[in-house]
Write a protein that holds these residues in place. Structure first.
Motif, PDB file in Angstrom:
ATOM      1  N   UNK A 643     128.605 119.125 -20.213  1.00 20.35           N
ATOM      2  CA  UNK A 643     128.605 117.806 -19.573  1.00 20.35           C
ATOM      3  C   UNK A 643     127.168 117.302 -19.493  1.00 20.35           C
ATOM      4  N   UNK A 644     127.034 115.997 -19.457  1.00 19.38           N
ATOM      5  CA  UNK A 644     125.740 115.391 -19.190  1.00 19.38           C
ATOM      6  C   UNK A 644     125.755 114.816 -17.785  1.00 19.38           C
ATOM      7  N   UNK A 645     124.574 114.706 -17.155  1.00 17.68           N
ATOM      8  CA  UNK A 645     124.492 114.186 -15.803  1.00 17.68           C
ATOM      9  C   UNK A 645     123.168 113.490 -15.572  1.00 17.68           C
ATOM     10  N   UNK A 646     122.987 113.004 -14.324  1.00 17.74           N
ATOM     11  CA  UNK A 646     121.788 112.250 -13.955  1.00 17.74           C
ATOM     12  C   UNK A 646     121.048 112.994 -12.843  1.00 17.74           C
ATOM     13  N   UNK A 647     119.739 113.130 -12.973  1.00 19.57           N
ATOM     14  CA  UNK A 647     118.922 113.822 -11.965  1.00 19.57           C
ATOM     15  C   UNK A 647     118.809 112.929 -10.730  1.00 19.57           C
ATOM     16  N   UNK A 648     119.273 113.432  -9.572  1.00 17.45           N
ATOM     17  CA  UNK A 648     119.143 112.673  -8.327  1.00 17.45           C
ATOM     18  C   UNK A 648     118.107 113.303  -7.390  1.00 17.45           C
ATOM     19  N   UNK A 649     117.648 114.516  -7.727  1.00 19.30           N
ATOM     20  CA  UNK A 649     116.627 115.170  -6.904  1.00 19.30           C
ATOM     21  C   UNK A 649     115.799 116.071  -7.818  1.00 19.30           C
ATOM     22  N   UNK A 650     114.466 115.905  -7.825  1.00 21.05           N
ATOM     23  CA  UNK A 650     113.613 116.714  -8.727  1.00 21.05           C
ATOM     24  C   UNK A 650     113.670 118.205  -8.386  1.00 21.05           C
ATOM     25  N   UNK A 663     130.147 111.882 -10.535  1.00 20.25           N
ATOM     26  CA  UNK A 663     130.183 111.582  -9.099  1.00 20.25           C
ATOM     27  C   UNK A 663     130.194 112.827  -8.217  1.00 20.25           C
ATOM     28  N   UNK A 664     129.915 114.015  -8.768  1.00 19.08           N
ATOM     29  CA  UNK A 664     129.816 115.255  -7.987  1.00 19.08           C
ATOM     30  C   UNK A 664     128.385 115.777  -8.111  1.00 19.08           C
ATOM     31  N   UNK A 665     127.763 116.089  -6.949  1.00 15.20           N
ATOM     32  CA  UNK A 665     126.380 116.550  -6.941  1.00 15.20           C
ATOM     33  C   UNK A 665     126.323 118.075  -7.103  1.00 15.20           C
ATOM     34  N   UNK A 666     125.452 118.536  -8.027  1.00  6.63           N
ATOM     35  CA  UNK A 666     125.291 119.958  -8.313  1.00  6.63           C
ATOM     36  C   UNK A 666     123.822 120.346  -8.154  1.00  6.63           C
TER      37      UNK A 666
END
Length: 722
Positions: A643-650, A663-666
């Motif tokens: 899967x691809x995702x978006x960085x929301x926290x460095x 829409x799920x944070x990992x």
């Protein structure tokens, strides 16, 4: 046939159009009960009937089909003890006359329509009944000659009426001075004189009525009462005698009940046949050849509900291939082609001539299964994908060698990668069952699969890239494109955005680039090998040479050395993997494939992300490159999740990066991530990334909290998954 499939292909609208040409209630009933047949001989017989009906209409004279007005009620009342009325017998007389006319007409048309004209031999003229009815009923009234007693009574009525008339003339002359006007009126069935109110006692008689103003009273003179009583008694005798005549005629009609029902049923069949002939003329319908081998060959076919405004469709399936994949731009005619094939098939199996060219062939199917439209439903909580899957499940329950399956926009409504894989597996299963399948899609992976697999074929809807107009012509043997970039450019989207769009589209191949050792990139299927990670905007696919290939940043590369290929066999669908000393495991093959592929990775840019436009470099140089930096908003690929995702926290002190995936944070360690697209390439400099990571509701709450304190206002966040 499945009613849902009939509805989606607009079969019921065809029935509605056909009803307009019917003249009788039985003809309309036949049309409403019409369903596609599945027996070859029965279909051939019905098509030939319709062809003969069209020939009769082309001959010039109109076919005298009785309207059957009032006949349904008569047939329902016969044998119930009900006495038919003069009006009922009027309808029956007209029906018998029309039947006689139809019988004579068909006797003269045996050369033009031998089958259709032969049905008239089962009809009956019923001359005795018609003769008796014509002797007794005329213009909706029982005639005097119907019986001797009725003739005598009516003569007495005439004499009584003449006596009353003479008496009235005498009374008018005598009382004209006190009459409001010199007019004789009737109240009910009794004669009265209009007398001024002040003179009401001057005339001896009974007051039967009074005017609205009260200035006039209507008096029945006592001198007329006895004469009118006698006339009323004679009318009662007349009614009894008329009822007697009608009862005898009803009894005689009941003796011919079987013949009357036979005539009515035959007229209903004639009405149904002639209506089909009239409809064939209205749409330019033609007779076609039929077969049970699944062969469809349509020449210059048009959709019956669209007519001449539609570009004629040339279509073929069932010879070299039984599955056809149709591609092309939106509004290009893919769905229209799908519906045209399906509706024409249903019409032919219903005995209707269809708007096609000479030499067309249609196949006879036991079942026509359809998945057209997104099927979304708030009431039943169905998404587009759920609706498609539900339809596919039902199709798989009945699919067989004699099934025509029409699937619109396959693999839509869900993750493209998974949707494509599921779609190809479904197509393999339908092909294994020998079903005839026509599919529309935008996905290049499905087109590539069709190009490489025996029994499958590609087709495309032609499109004029200069005028942006679809040409609505189907070209079989070629795969089409969606033309999204061409259309966008023509409609004024800036060229830099178009160029960037092409780069992002090519970057879809990064999935193959980031595959872990041990992941196979050429996916084997029961009927061949298909390759993921291609796009609609790429060059036409190459002919399959039997060597699995992979796409890396838009370039096809060999997946292994010749030695590995010689010792590696990809398993067929449903077969277990076999490993032995002579055959290395799939992980080893994939690893060797990566090592022996010369241009696998693109050089990193300043941000540590691959540049799709840069020249390829050696793999050992990539190993020496600095580790990538994951910034807020960067797109990354997670190989073990695929899967691809978006960085929301460095990255934190432990080396974990916050990644938003569907829409799920990992929380994922940075070593398990691969860079995909840098944030600066995706968002403007001042873009608020909270729009990406926060829900709309939480953003509203946070803005309120910044402005003022609100009791009870809280923001809830779900814990990250590891």
């Amino acid at each position: 046939m499945n009613p849902s499939a009939l509805n989606k292909l607009e079969y019921y609208r065809i029935q509605g159009e056909l009803e307009r040409f019917a003249m009788s209630y039985l003809g309309i009933r036949h049309i409403r009960n019409m369903t596609p047949l599945t027996q070859l001989k029965a279909i051939r017989h019905r098509l030939d009937e319709t062809e003969e009906a069209r020939a009769l209409l082309n001959a010039g004279a109109s076919v005298p089909i009785p309207s059957l007005e009032g006949i349904e009620l008569i047939l329902d009342l016969i044998g119930t003890g009900y006495v038919l009325t003069e009006r009922d017998f009027g309808h029956l007389i007209q029906f018998l006359r029309s039947c006689r006319q139809l019988i004579k007409y068909m006797e003269n048309k045996s050369a033009i329509a031998p089958t259709v004209s032969s049905y008239a031999s089962s009809m009956h003229e019923l001359k005795p009944l018609l003769s008796e009815l014509e002797r007794s009923i005329h213009a909706g009234r029982v005639v005097d000659s119907a019986s001797k007693d009725l003739a005598k009574i009516r003569k007495k009525i005439l004499v009584a009426e003449e006596r009353i008339k003479r008496k009235l003339d005498s009374l008018v002359s005598r009382y004209k001075g006190i009459m409001q006007e010199h007019v004789i009126s009737k109240r009910g069935d009794r004669y009265v004189l209009p007398i001024k109110k002040e003179f009401r006692k001057t005339l001896n008689g009974s007051v039967l009525d009074e005017s609205a103003s009260g200035q006039t009273v209507f008096i029945e003179p006592s001198e007329l009462q006895s004469l009118q009583m006698e006339l009323n008694l004679l009318h009662a005798d007349e009614a009894r005698e008329e009822t007697k005549v009608l009862s005898e005629l009803t009894s005689m009609t009941e003796q011919y009940e079987h013949e009357l029902r036979m005539n009515a049923d035959t007229v209903g069949i004639y009405d149904f046949i002639i209506a089909r002939g009239k409809y064939a003329l209205s749409i330019g319908g033609r007779n076609v050849g039929i077969n049970q081998e699944g062969l469809i060959r349509l020449r210059s076919a048009t959709h019956p509900l669209i007519g001449a405004s539609m570009v004629p469709l040339d279509f073929a399936i069932g010879d070299r291939y039984k599955t056809l994949i149709i591609t092309g731009p939106n509004t290009g005619g893919k769905t229209s082609a799908l519906k045209t094939v399906g509706l024409i098939t249903l019409m032919v199996q219903s005995g209707l001539l269809v708007p096609v060219g000479e030499g067309s062939q249609c196949a006879v199917f036991d079942e026509v299964a359809v998945d057209i439209g997104d099927g979304q439903s708030l009431e039943h909580a169905l998404s587009t994908f759920s609706a498609h899957i539900r339809n596919i499940r039902e199709i798989l329950q009945t699919a067989g060698p004699s099934t025509l399956i029409l699937l619109d926009e396959m693999a839509s409504g869900t993750d493209p990668g998974e949707g494509v894989g599921l779609s190809i597996a479904i197509l393999e299963e339908l092909h294994k069952r020998q079903s005839t399948v026509v599919v529309t899609t935008h996905f290049t992976e499905i087109k590539n699969f069709a190009a490489r697999t025996p029994g499958f074929e590609n087709a495309r809807m032609e499109f004029d890239t200069e005028t942006l107009e679809p040409l609505y012509r189907l070209r079989i043997g070629e795969a089409g494109h969606s033309y999204a970039f061409v259309i966008a450019a023509k409609l004024g989207i800036p060229e830099p955005i178009i160029a960037r769009s092409r780069e992002i589209t090519k970057a879809k191949a990064v999935t193959a680039h980031f595959a872990e050792p041990g992941e196979t990139r050429a996916l084997p299927g029961e009927f061949g090998t298909y390759m993921p990670n291609t796009t609609d905007e790429e060059a036409p696919i190459e002919a399959h040479q039997g060597t699995p290939r992979e796409t890396v940043l838009g370039a096809a590369q060999p997946t292994a050395t010749a030695a590995v290929q010689a010792n590696t066999a990809l398993p067929m669908a449903g077969e277990p993997k076999k490993e032995n000393a002579a055959t290395p495991p799939a992980e080893a093959v994939a690893a060797e494939s990566v090592e022996t592929t010369e241009a696998v990775k693109a050089p990193a840019t300043e941000t540590g992300f691959p540049d799709s436009g840069a020249a390829p470099i050696a793999a050992e140089n990539v190993e020496a490159a600095s580790p990538p930096l994951f910034r807020l908003g960067d797109r990354v690929y997670v190989p073990y999740l695929k899967r691809s995702g978006t960085v929301y926290e460095p990255k934190d002190a432990k080396g974990n990066v916050g990644v938003l995936i569907q829409q799920v944070k990992h929380r994922i360690n940075h070593k398990r991530l691969k860079p995909f697209i840098a944030a600066e390439d995706l968002y403007p400099d001042d873009y608020d990334l909270d729009i990406v990571f926060e829900s709309k509701e939480n953003r509203k709450k946070r803005n309120l909290m910044r402005r003022k304190h609100i009791d009870g206002l809280t923001i809830e966040t779900k814990p990250d998954e590891t």
